[in-house]
Scaffold this motif. Structure first.
Motif, PDB file in Angstrom:
ATOM      1  N   ARG A  28       0.891  -1.184  -0.095  1.00 19.44           N
ATOM      2  CA  ARG A  28      -0.038   0.059  -0.158  1.00 19.44           C
ATOM      3  C   ARG A  28       0.824   1.262  -0.030  1.00 19.44           C
ATOM      4  O   ARG A  28       0.582   2.232  -0.710  1.00 19.44           O
ATOM      5  CB  ARG A  28      -0.867   0.032   1.332  1.00 19.44           C
ATOM      6  N   TRP A  85      10.617  11.258   8.618  1.00 19.22           N
ATOM      7  CA  TRP A  85       9.820  11.735   7.437  1.00 19.22           C
ATOM      8  C   TRP A  85      10.353  13.017   7.082  1.00 19.22           C
ATOM      9  O   TRP A  85      10.287  13.758   7.958  1.00 19.22           O
ATOM     10  CB  TRP A  85       8.529  11.376   7.107  1.00 19.22           C
ATOM     11  N   GLU A  97       7.916  25.313   0.639  1.00 19.29           N
ATOM     12  CA  GLU A  97       7.484  24.925   1.920  1.00 19.29           C
ATOM     13  C   GLU A  97       8.255  23.630   2.127  1.00 19.29           C
ATOM     14  O   GLU A  97       8.488  22.806   1.354  1.00 19.29           O
ATOM     15  CB  GLU A  97       6.106  24.559   2.249  1.00 19.29           C
ATOM     16  N   HIS A 134       9.344  20.270   5.448  1.00 25.57           N
ATOM     17  CA  HIS A 134       8.622  19.861   6.970  1.00 25.57           C
ATOM     18  C   HIS A 134       9.768  18.716   7.125  1.00 25.57           C
ATOM     19  O   HIS A 134      10.171  17.930   6.087  1.00 25.57           O
ATOM     20  CB  HIS A 134       7.515  19.437   7.045  1.00 25.57           C
ATOM     21  N   GLU A 163       6.392  16.999  14.337  1.00 27.56           N
ATOM     22  CA  GLU A 163       6.842  17.740  13.028  1.00 27.56           C
ATOM     23  C   GLU A 163       7.057  18.931  13.021  1.00 27.56           C
ATOM     24  O   GLU A 163       6.224  19.743  13.818  1.00 27.56           O
ATOM     25  CB  GLU A 163       5.821  17.235  11.981  1.00 27.56           C
ATOM     26  N   ARG A 218       6.268  26.149  11.864  1.00 21.12           N
ATOM     27  CA  ARG A 218       5.155  25.527  12.275  1.00 21.12           C
ATOM     28  C   ARG A 218       5.866  24.439  13.466  1.00 21.12           C
ATOM     29  O   ARG A 218       7.017  23.617  12.977  1.00 21.12           O
ATOM     30  CB  ARG A 218       4.159  24.967  11.346  1.00 21.12           C
ATOM     31  N   ARG A 220      -4.092  16.387  17.841  1.00 24.71           N
ATOM     32  CA  ARG A 220      -2.800  17.252  17.409  1.00 24.71           C
ATOM     33  C   ARG A 220      -2.806  18.516  17.736  1.00 24.71           C
ATOM     34  O   ARG A 220      -4.028  19.080  18.068  1.00 24.71           O
ATOM     35  CB  ARG A 220      -3.027  17.121  15.888  1.00 24.71           C
TER      36      ARG A 220
END
Lengths: 222, 462
Positions: free
Chosen positions: B84, B176, B207, B209, B221, B274, B298
């Motif tokens: 997947r 990640w 952007e 992250h 994150e 952020r 979150r």
């Protein structure tokens, strides 16, 4: 020499690919015979090539394999009236050194793989539909496909998260969700049914029959 | 005497027989239980077809390591996860005995992903429905399991394009990171003097992250962006209103714009930072497509640093709980947020619509200039209607929810809370997963005087 048109070339390539795949799997449906049992339309299926060599190797290590028997009842217009999936889960117990074949919580023990092969080669009384629900049906036939899983699928498969507002790394605060799909997915959806479990490795069909005649003791047309 | 001794012997024999049967039965049960539960040891991996992807990356996506104890369920789940989310177009799997009884080798026959042309559809709270007429993907070109895509997006209220690069499992697989560059224009909708208007806000930039899973449930994150924002000097009527003499497409000039919106007109460059903390303890078990237990939460904290105006902060919290009860799945959500007073209208909070309170049009419950604080709460009951219980073909939903927004200089009251109840349906399609329709019935006053409001949706709302 004249070059064959492109469409013929494509057809030949597709057939060759299908034959190659079939040769590798070697799973076949030899016959499908409808019958009536206690008010239920059932079918007897004779198969070949089960369990597959990959399944036998997986079982040898201790992991269960599975065979999905996909049963469809189609009418004269080739419309599917009933579709069912029956799963046979086959496992080898490394410590007791016996095979176990399980179907819908009914478990049978077998001494060796030849017994398993014989059992899967002759599948009897697979339920299709109650005869009462087919009272007014015309001519029908039963189509059976076999899907072999070298490692039995998990009973509770994990699906992707389809819950909004959780995408990692989007940086955006807006709620939302999107789905993308390739052209192959779309073609399979439009022409190839649900696509769940992959295409059957072996497919067979019964002769045409009338469920009412079966219920009264008749049989399928020759 | 002789007869009494015989009776005693029979009685004792009966007790002994019952004891032996109990012992044997107990041993048999224990033996079967042990045999079924005895895990296998994953000795190694044999992969064929991986021309670009090293075995190290495959192990990361499987989430297993050589020497792990595995069961049939864990192996199958790992392979399904690889299928997947992994870098391959197809994965065929089987196993074979290892070097001794109880050990296995996992075999994978894979096909690397090539160039893909995809298309799709999406929905966002602030920009509505859109189609993706073209998405070009060239995943895993470097063999790191990375995703690379160029996406074009077109909708009634949005249009734009992005180039996105992501590595979902970097390093040891718990990290990640990603980056994207591009831009889009979004028509923000608001009600002004009883008429719905669309106001275009253009946004473009870079952007990036990076995130890391700290424990099985906790992850963090961090992200940052450099972007340019351009707010149109006029808005456009999105509907006909004969009573007010407005036709669809009529321009709302700058002088007539809502005050909070007019203040944001023009171009501005800015940087943002952020930080997210996410907790995810949702169970893998499912009922009606919903986790049968657990929480997801979150906390997001942002700092926005415009070039030519004062910086401001934004904080949002989102908490969801799930529980299976009485044959149905219950889901509850509580959200809240704060934006600094200097936040322009496109960074403020709005309520009304699919993700806050159904029964009202999107963002219709908040003034055009937005509010600095909001909360919303929702409770849903989801039950399978057709198909299997875990992932049924059709799922029915009933819900009740409420929301409220206000600014710093207001004192919120219960009279200002908007509430709605309703029902919906979700249909599971093979490649879209869930597609649905919800009908929300407002319990409190609706600014558009609707008896009900329909919402189309992809997936569950939370």
């Amino acid at each position: 020499m004249r070059r064959p048109p492109l469409r013929s070339l494509l057809s030949i390539l597709i057939l060759l690919a299908a034959e190659t795949a079939a040769a590798g799997d070697d799973v076949r449906v030899f016959s499908v015979t409808p019958a009536a049992r206690g008010g239920e339309l059932v079918c007897h299926v004779e198969t070949g090539g089960l369990p597959t060599e990959k399944a036998v190797r997986s079982m040898g290590g201790g992991l269960p394999s599975a065979v999905d028997v996909v049963i469809e009842l189609v009418d004269e217009e080739e419309k599917v009236k009933v579709r069912r999936r029956i799963t046979f889960r086959v496992a080898y117990d490394l410590w007791e050194e016996i095979f176990r074949v399980e179907r819908e919580e009914v478990r049978r023990s077998m001494g060796d793989v030849n017994e398993v092969r014989a059992h899967l080669a002759d599948l009897r009384d697979l339920p299709v539909a109650p005869l009462a629900s087919l009272a007014g049906a015309g001519e029908c036939r039963i189509r059976v496909g076999l899907v072999s899983h070298a490692i039995a699928p998990a009973e509770k498969s994990r699906f992707g998260d389809w819950i909004a507002g959780e995408g990692a790394g989007t940086g955006a605060d807006a709620e939302g969700r999107e789905v993308t799909f390739g052209l192959g997915n779309l073609i399979r959806f439009v022409f190839g049914g649900s696509g769940e479990g992959g295409p059957p490795a072996g497919v067979g069909e019964s002769a045409w029959f009338r469920p009412a005649e079966l219920a009264s003791g008749g049989g399928p047309d020759a | 005497m002789h007869g009494e001794r015989w009776d005693e012997m029979i009685h004792d024999a009966g007790r002994l027989a019952r004891f032996l049967v109990a012992v044997i039965f107990g041993l048999a049960v224990a033996s079967a239980a042990i045999a079924e539960e005895r895990p296998l040891l994953l000795e190694g991996l044999e992969i064929t077809g991986n021309s670009r992807t090293p075995e190290r990356v495959v192990w990361l996506y499987l989430g297993l390591n050589p020497g792990d104890e595995v069961t049939a369920g864990s192996i199958v789940a790992a392979v399904e996860g690889l299928r997947r989310e992994g870098p391959f177009a197809s994965v065929d799997s089987w196993s074979s005995p290892g070097s001794e009884k109880g050990r296995i080798l996992l075999h994978l026959d894979v096909a690397e992903k090539g160039f893909q042309f995809r298309f799709g559809v999406g929905f966002q709270d602030l920009s509505g429905w859109y189609i993706i007429p073209a998405e070009l993907r060239y995943d895993n070109r470097l063999g790191r399991g990375e995703h690379l895509r160029l996406q074009v997006r077109l909708g009634y209220r949005t249009g734009g394009g992005w180039i996105v690069y992501e590595e979902p499992r970097a390093g040891d697989g718990r990290t990640w990171w990603g980056a994207r560059i591009g831009g889009e224009g979004v028509s923000r909708a608001y009600l002004w003097n009883g008429v719905e208007y669309n106001h275009t806000v253009g946004r473009g930039g870079l952007e990036a992250h990076v995130g890391r899973r700290l424990t099985g449930h906790l992850s963090i994150e961090m992200g940052g962006a450099f972007e340019s924002i351009d707010v149109d000097s006029t808005a456009e009527a999105a509907e006909d209103d004969k009573f007010r003499g407005v036709e669809w497409g009529d321009e709302l000039p700058f002088d007539d714009l809502p005050p909070g919106v007019a203040a944001a007109v023009g171009e501005e460059s800015r940087g943002t930072a952020r930080f997210d903390i996410v907790w995810d303890s949702r169970s893998e078990g499912r009922l009606a497509g919903t986790p049968v237990g657990g929480l997801w939460g979150r906390l997001r904290m942002e700092g926005v640093f415009p070039d030519e105006s004062d910086p401001y902060a934004r904080v949002t919290g989102d908490l969801r709980g799930y529980r299976a009860l009485f044959g149905a799945a219950f889901a509850a959500r509580l959200r809240g947020g704060y934006a600094g007073w200097d936040a322009p209208f496109y960074d403020r909070h709005y309520v009304g619509g699919l993700y806050t309170v159904r029964g009202y049009a999107e963002q219709s419950l908040t003034r055009p200039a937005g509010d600095t604080r909001f909360w919303s709460a929702s409770v849903e009951m989801r039950a399978p209607l057709a198909g299997g219980r875990e992932e049924p073909r059709v799922t029915g939903i009933v819900f009740i929810e409420a929301a409220q927004s206000w600014t710093d200089d207001e004192a919120p009251t219960w009279n200002d809370v908007a509430a709605a109840a309703g029902y919906g349906i979700r249909v599971r399609l093979p490649w879209v997963q869930w597609l649905g329709l919800d009908a929300g019935i407002p319990i409190t006053d609706s600014p558009e005087s609707e008896a009900f409001h329909l919402n189309g949706t992809i997936g569950m709302t939370f």
